[in-house]
Design a protein around this motif. Structure first.
Motif, PDB file in Angstrom:
ATOM      1  N   GLY A 164       0.786  -1.219   0.000  1.00  5.21           N
ATOM      2  CA  GLY A 164       0.000   0.000   0.000  1.00  5.21           C
ATOM      3  C   GLY A 164       0.820   1.271   0.000  1.00  5.21           C
ATOM      4  O   GLY A 164       0.291   2.351   0.272  1.00  5.21           O
ATOM      5  N   SER A 214       1.992   2.781  -2.482  1.00  7.48           N
ATOM      6  CA  SER A 214       1.616   3.607  -3.632  1.00  7.48           C
ATOM      7  C   SER A 214       0.348   3.033  -4.253  1.00  7.48           C
ATOM      8  O   SER A 214       0.072   1.835  -4.131  1.00  7.48           O
ATOM      9  CB  SER A 214       2.751   3.627  -4.665  1.00  7.48           C
ATOM     10  OG  SER A 214       2.343   4.307  -5.842  1.00  7.48           O
ATOM     11  N   THR A 215      -0.399   3.894  -4.911  1.00  5.33           N
ATOM     12  CA  THR A 215      -1.609   3.448  -5.612  1.00  5.33           C
ATOM     13  C   THR A 215      -1.413   3.419  -7.125  1.00  5.33           C
ATOM     14  O   THR A 215      -2.308   3.006  -7.851  1.00  5.33           O
ATOM     15  CB  THR A 215      -2.798   4.373  -5.281  1.00  5.33           C
ATOM     16  OG1 THR A 215      -2.464   5.715  -5.661  1.00  5.33           O
ATOM     17  CG2 THR A 215      -3.100   4.335  -3.785  1.00  5.33           C
ATOM     18  N   ASP A 223      -3.586  -3.202  -1.982  1.00  6.05           N
ATOM     19  CA  ASP A 223      -3.207  -2.833  -0.620  1.00  6.05           C
ATOM     20  C   ASP A 223      -3.696  -3.908   0.346  1.00  6.05           C
ATOM     21  O   ASP A 223      -4.889  -4.002   0.639  1.00  6.05           O
ATOM     22  CB  ASP A 223      -3.809  -1.474  -0.271  1.00  6.05           C
ATOM     23  CG  ASP A 223      -3.363  -0.989   1.109  1.00  6.05           C
ATOM     24  OD1 ASP A 223      -2.518  -1.665   1.726  1.00  6.05           O
ATOM     25  OD2 ASP A 223      -3.848   0.066   1.555  1.00  6.05           O
TER      26      ASP A 223
END
Length: 415
Positions: free
Chosen positions: A136, A138-139, A167
Motif C-alpha cells: 500500500g 503507492s496506488t 493494498d
C-alpha cells in the motif's frame, strides 16, 4: 583485318575474365560471410530493411528481459496474496469457532493476533528487487514494457502491460461504528412489525417477523437483537448493528443487517432460523421449536465507522465477546474477499505477461527467419556457382592466353 596494335580477341577475353573474377569474388564473399547482402553496396534497399529489423530484434530481446522481470515481480505479489488468503481462511475458522459461547475466546483471540502478525510479515516481505505491490505504499499502477509497435511510416511507440497494485497492509487504522447513545422508540425509523423500537417482539415457532428500515439519515443507527435463550440448542443472545452514512439508503441498511445475520447463521450452521430480504424489509423465520425474541432498536445520534485501507480492519477484530464474535464474522468475509481479489488480479496479470513473453519469443524467431531470408546466402547454390566460376576462370585464362598469341601469326606473312 588483322592488327598488331589492337587485339580485339584479347580485349574480349580479358573483359570476360574480369567479370568471371568479379563474380567469383562475390561468391567467395557469400561463402565466407554466409550472407548474400553484407553491406549497403550489395543491395541498399534490402540492407536498410534488414538493418532496421535487426535493430528491432535486439530491442525485443531487451523487452523479453523486461517481461521476465515483470513476471517475477508480479509472481512474488501473487504468492504473497495467496499466503494472506490462506492465513485469513485460518482466521475465519477460528472466528467461526468463537461463535459458540462455551469456548475459550481469549485463546482464540491470541491465535487470531498471531495470524495477523504473520500477514504483516508476509506483506512486508512480498517484494522483488525492492518493488512491493502489496504494502500500500503507492496506488499507481506498475507498467511492464511489453512491445515496440512500428507503424508503416516507421514511427515506433512502446506499449505496456499495466499491473494494478493491491493494498493488503495493516497500517491504516479503522474506527468502529458507534451505536447512538440515545435510543428512539419510533417505528418511523425501524419498524419491528408495529412494535416500538427497543421493545422485543416474540416470534413463536414456525413463525416469522418482518423488520422494516423506514427512515435513513447520516448517523442514524440500527440494531437487531436475537434472543432464543429458551431453546436448549440456542444461539443465545446476539446483536447485529449498523450505522448509516451519507450514501446509505433504506435498502442498503437492510442489506447490511441481513448480510450480517446470514453470515452468522451460515457460519454456525444453525438451520433453525432463516433470513430473507426484499428491498428495505428483513424477514426472520423461526423454525427452532421455541420462542425467538427479536428486538429492533434505533438511534439518531450514532457515529459511522471509518473503514481502513487494505486489511487494516483486522486490528478491530475482537472475538472475546458475543457482539465482537458476530461482528468479526461479517468483517472477515470482506477482508477475505479483498485478499482473494488481489491474488486473482495478480494471477491474471502474471498470466498475461507470460503470454506476451511467449509471443515476443516467437516474434523474435520469426523476424530472425525473415531477416535471414533477405540477407543469408544459399550455400548450396553458392557451392555450385563457385565450381562453375572456377572452371570459367580457367577457361578465361586459357582464352586470354590464346588471344595474346594471335599477333605472332602475323610474322609468317613477312618470311
Amino acid at each position: 583485318m588483322s592488327s598488331i596494335l589492337t587485339n580485339n580477341s584479347a580485349m574480349v577475353a580479358l573483359d570476360t575474365l574480369r567479370n568471371i573474377n568479379k563474380n567469383l569474388a562475390t561468391v567467395q564473399s557469400e561463402i565466407s560471410t554466409g550472407k548474400k547482402i553484407s553491406s549497403a553496396k550489395d543491395n541498399a534497399a534490402i540492407w536498410a530493411i534488414s538493418t532496421v529489423m535487426s535493430t528491432d530484434v535486439e530491442s525485443f530481446k531487451t523487452i523479453s528481459e523486461s517481461l521476465n522481470l515483470g513476471s517475477s515481480t508480479v509472481g512474488v505479489a501473487r504468492a504473497g496474496a495467496e499466503d494472506v488468503v490462506a492465513r485469513l481462511q485460518d482466521m475465519k475458522s477460528l472466528i467461526v469457532s468463537a461463535q459458540q459461547s462455551n469456548v475459550d475466546r481469549t485463546k482464540i483471540q491470541t491465535e487470531i493476533e498471531n495470524l495477523t502478525s504473520n500477514i504483516t510479515t508476509t506483506v512486508g516481505g512480498a517484494q522483488f528487487n525492492g518493488l512491493n505491490l502489496l504494502d500500500g505504499s503507492s496506488t499507481a499502477d506498475v507498467d511492464v514494457l511489453a512491445s515496440l509497435d512500428r507503424s508503416s511510416s516507421g514511427t515506433v511507440a512502446a506499449s505496456y502491460i499495466s499491473v494494478a497494485r493491491a493494498d493488503l497492509s495493516l497500517n491504516s487504522a479503522a474506527s468502529a461504528a458507534t451505536f447512538g447513545s440515545t435510543g428512539v422508540t419510533d417505528t418511523s425509523i425501524i419498524n419491528n412489525g408495529g412494535v416500538n423500537a427497543g421493545t422485543a417482539a416474540t416470534v413463536a415457532t414456525a413463525g416469522s417477523q418482518a423488520i422494516t428500515i423506514a427512515t435513513v439519515a447520516d448517523g442514524y443507527s440500527y440494531r437487531l437483537v436475537l434472543d432464543d435463550s429458551a431453546d436448549a440448542n440456542s444461539i443465545g443472545q446476539r446483536t447485529f448493528e449498523y450505522v448509516a452514512g451519507t450514501d446509505d439508503s433504506a435498502n442498503s441498511v437492510a442489506a447490511n443487517l441481513a448480510n450480517q445475520l446470514s453470515v452468522f447463521l451460515s457460519a454456525t450452521g444453525d438451520t433453525n432460523y432463516s433470513v430473507s430480504r426484499t428491498d428495505d424489509v428483513i424477514t426472520i423465520t423461526n423454525n427452532s421449536g421455541a420462542d425467538l425474541d427479536i428486538t429492533a432498536e434505533s438511534a439518531n445520534d450514532g457515529t459511522a465507522g471509518v473503514s481502513a485501507g487494505g486489511l487494516g480492519n483486522l486490528a478491530a477484530i475482537d472475538v472475546t465477546t458475543d457482539a465482537g464474535a458476530a461482528a468479526a464474522l461479517t468483517s472477515i468475509e470482506g477482508l477475505l474477499q479483498t485478499a482473494i481479489d488481489a491474488a486473482a488480479s495478480f494471477g491474471s496479470s502474471q498470466k498475461r505477461i507470460e503470454n506476451q513473453s511467449e509471443f515476443v519469443s516467437k516474434l523474435v524467431d520469426s523476424m530472425t527467419t525473415g531477416i535471414g531470408g533477405l540477407t543469408d546466402a544459399d550455400m548450396e547454390a553458392a557451392s555450385a556457382r563457385l565450381q562453375a566460376l572456377q572452371v570459367q576462370q580457367q577457361l578465361g585464362v586459357q582464352a586470354l592466353s590464346i588471344a595474346n598469341q594471335s599477333p605472332q601469326s602475323l610474322l609468317s606473312l613477312f618470311r
